[in-house]
Design a protein around this motif. Structure first.
Motif, short mmCIF file in Angstrom:
data_model
loop_
_atom_site.label_atom_id
_atom_site.label_comp_id
_atom_site.label_asym_id
_atom_site.label_seq_id
_atom_site.Cartn_x
_atom_site.Cartn_y
_atom_site.Cartn_z
N GLN A 15 0.85 -1.18 0.00
CA GLN A 15 0.00 0.00 0.00
C GLN A 15 0.89 1.24 0.00
O GLN A 15 2.02 1.22 0.50
N VAL A 16 0.40 2.33 -0.59
CA VAL A 16 1.21 3.55 -0.65
C VAL A 16 0.33 4.77 -0.37
O VAL A 16 -0.88 4.76 -0.67
N THR A 17 0.94 5.79 0.23
CA THR A 17 0.24 7.06 0.48
C THR A 17 1.07 8.19 -0.09
O THR A 17 2.26 8.31 0.22
N LEU A 18 0.46 8.99 -0.93
CA LEU A 18 1.11 10.15 -1.53
C LEU A 18 0.44 11.41 -0.97
O LEU A 18 -0.76 11.40 -0.69
N ARG A 19 1.22 12.49 -0.86
CA ARG A 19 0.72 13.70 -0.23
C ARG A 19 0.83 14.91 -1.12
O ARG A 19 1.75 14.99 -1.95
N CYS A 20 -0.08 15.84 -0.92
CA CYS A 20 -0.14 17.04 -1.75
C CYS A 20 -0.58 18.23 -0.90
O CYS A 20 -1.54 18.14 -0.13
N SER A 21 0.12 19.34 -1.07
CA SER A 21 -0.31 20.61 -0.47
C SER A 21 -0.66 21.57 -1.59
O SER A 21 0.18 21.82 -2.47
N GLY B 256 -12.78 9.55 -11.57
CA GLY B 256 -12.54 9.01 -12.90
C GLY B 256 -12.70 7.49 -12.88
O GLY B 256 -13.17 6.90 -11.91
N ASN B 257 -12.26 6.86 -13.94
CA ASN B 257 -12.43 5.42 -14.09
C ASN B 257 -11.30 4.66 -13.42
O ASN B 257 -10.49 4.02 -14.08
N PHE B 258 -11.25 4.73 -12.11
CA PHE B 258 -10.23 4.04 -11.32
C PHE B 258 -10.92 3.16 -10.28
O PHE B 258 -11.95 3.54 -9.74
N PRO B 259 -10.31 1.99 -9.98
CA PRO B 259 -10.94 1.07 -9.02
C PRO B 259 -10.90 1.62 -7.60
O PRO B 259 -10.19 2.58 -7.30
N ASP B 260 -11.64 0.94 -6.73
CA ASP B 260 -11.73 1.37 -5.33
C ASP B 260 -10.41 1.24 -4.58
O ASP B 260 -10.29 1.76 -3.46
N ARG B 261 -9.44 0.57 -5.19
CA ARG B 261 -8.11 0.51 -4.56
C ARG B 261 -7.50 1.90 -4.41
O ARG B 261 -6.61 2.12 -3.61
N VAL C 139 -3.20 4.13 -2.39
CA VAL C 139 -3.42 3.04 -3.33
C VAL C 139 -3.12 1.73 -2.60
O VAL C 139 -2.01 1.55 -2.06
N ASN C 140 -4.10 0.85 -2.56
CA ASN C 140 -3.94 -0.45 -1.90
C ASN C 140 -3.66 -1.54 -2.91
O ASN C 140 -3.94 -1.39 -4.10
N ALA C 141 -3.11 -2.64 -2.41
CA ALA C 141 -2.88 -3.84 -3.24
C ALA C 141 -2.24 -3.46 -4.57
O ALA C 141 -2.79 -3.73 -5.64
N LEU C 142 -1.09 -2.84 -4.49
CA LEU C 142 -0.42 -2.31 -5.68
C LEU C 142 -0.20 -3.38 -6.75
O LEU C 142 0.17 -4.53 -6.46
N ARG D 139 6.88 10.01 -8.51
CA ARG D 139 7.14 8.88 -9.40
C ARG D 139 7.05 7.60 -8.59
O ARG D 139 7.87 7.36 -7.72
N LEU D 140 6.05 6.77 -8.86
CA LEU D 140 5.86 5.50 -8.17
C LEU D 140 6.29 4.36 -9.07
O LEU D 140 5.83 4.26 -10.20
N THR D 141 7.16 3.52 -8.53
CA THR D 141 7.59 2.32 -9.25
C THR D 141 7.15 1.12 -8.43
O THR D 141 7.46 1.03 -7.24
N VAL D 142 6.42 0.20 -9.06
CA VAL D 142 5.98 -1.02 -8.40
C VAL D 142 6.73 -2.20 -9.00
O VAL D 142 6.69 -2.42 -10.21
N LEU D 143 7.44 -2.92 -8.14
CA LEU D 143 8.26 -4.06 -8.61
C LEU D 143 7.58 -5.38 -8.31
O LEU D 143 6.79 -5.48 -7.36
#
Lengths: 110, 114
Positions: B18-24, B58-63, B78-81, B110-114
């Protein structure tokens, strides 16, 4: 799916030349905005043109909007190396979210 | 006058995490929108927050979920990357949810999922 579509996908010009790119969209809009993005970084806002406007200028930028043809163009005059970037048009309709095209990549050669 | 700021700049995660991104948002702005930009594509709208509520999606899942705080800052979770979640995540702010004003974007995460 994306609302806007830029043309051409890529453009290579000599420094000092003008660059023109076009954007077509599918549904009615409130505004159309142009953004610049350098090397996958954040988007920089260039210009906003409202649906009741036909032409707008900002420095070396000229934007036109033809709502009857659902199209817009961005002209960059006297290009510089620093203008090398990807350019995106973004439209917003009644739902106010921005819909982007895939962009035009502009390369300005010295 | 600080513009839109985002943190972190880069992030590497593995599938299922799971990831959390932040914005001000920019000073004076109360509406925050999130966008996902895959390589070689234009940004895709995820959702918009105004008055601490999700106003559009928009057209994005509940994750994909979010939150807006009383100071107008926002988080994207974003859960269950999945590998396909690898992208540049952009935050944009504006005044009011109506969208008639310019949206200003942050530098992105920039998110990278491996």
């Amino acid at each position: 799916s994306q609302q806007g579509e830029e043309d051409p996908q890529a453009l290579s010009i000599q420094e000092g030349e003008n660059a023109t790119m076009n954007c077509s969209y599918k549904t009615s809009i409130n505004n159309l905005q142009w953004y610049r993005q350098n090397s996958g970084r954040g988007l920089v806002h260039l210009i906003l043109i409202r649906s009741n406007e036909r032409e707008k200028h900002s420095g070396r930028l000229r934007v036109t909007l033809d709502t009857s043809k659902k199209s817009s163009s961005l002209l960059i005059t006297a290009s510089r190396a620093a203008d090398t970037a990807s350019y995106f048009c973004a439209t917003d309709g009644d739902d106010y979210k921005l819909s982007f095209g895939a962009g035009t990549t502009v390369t300005v050669r010295a | 006058d600080a513009g839109v700021t985002q943190s972190p700049t880069h992030l590497i995660k593995t599938r299922g995490q799971q990831v959390t991104l932040r914005c001000s948002p920019k000073s004076g702005h109360d509406t925050v929108s999130w966008y996902q930009q895959a390589l070689g594509q234009g940004p895709q709208f995820i959702f918009q927050y105004y008055e601490e509520e999700e106003r559009q999606r928009g057209n994005f899942p509940d994750r994909f979920s979010g939150h807006q705080f009383p100071n107008y800052s926002s988080e994207l979770n974003v859960n269950a990357l999945l590998l396909g979640d690898s992208a540049l995540y952009l935050c944009a702010s504006t005044r009011g949810p109506g969208g008639t004003d310019t949206q200003y974007f942050g530098p992105g995460t920039r998110l990278t999922v491996l």
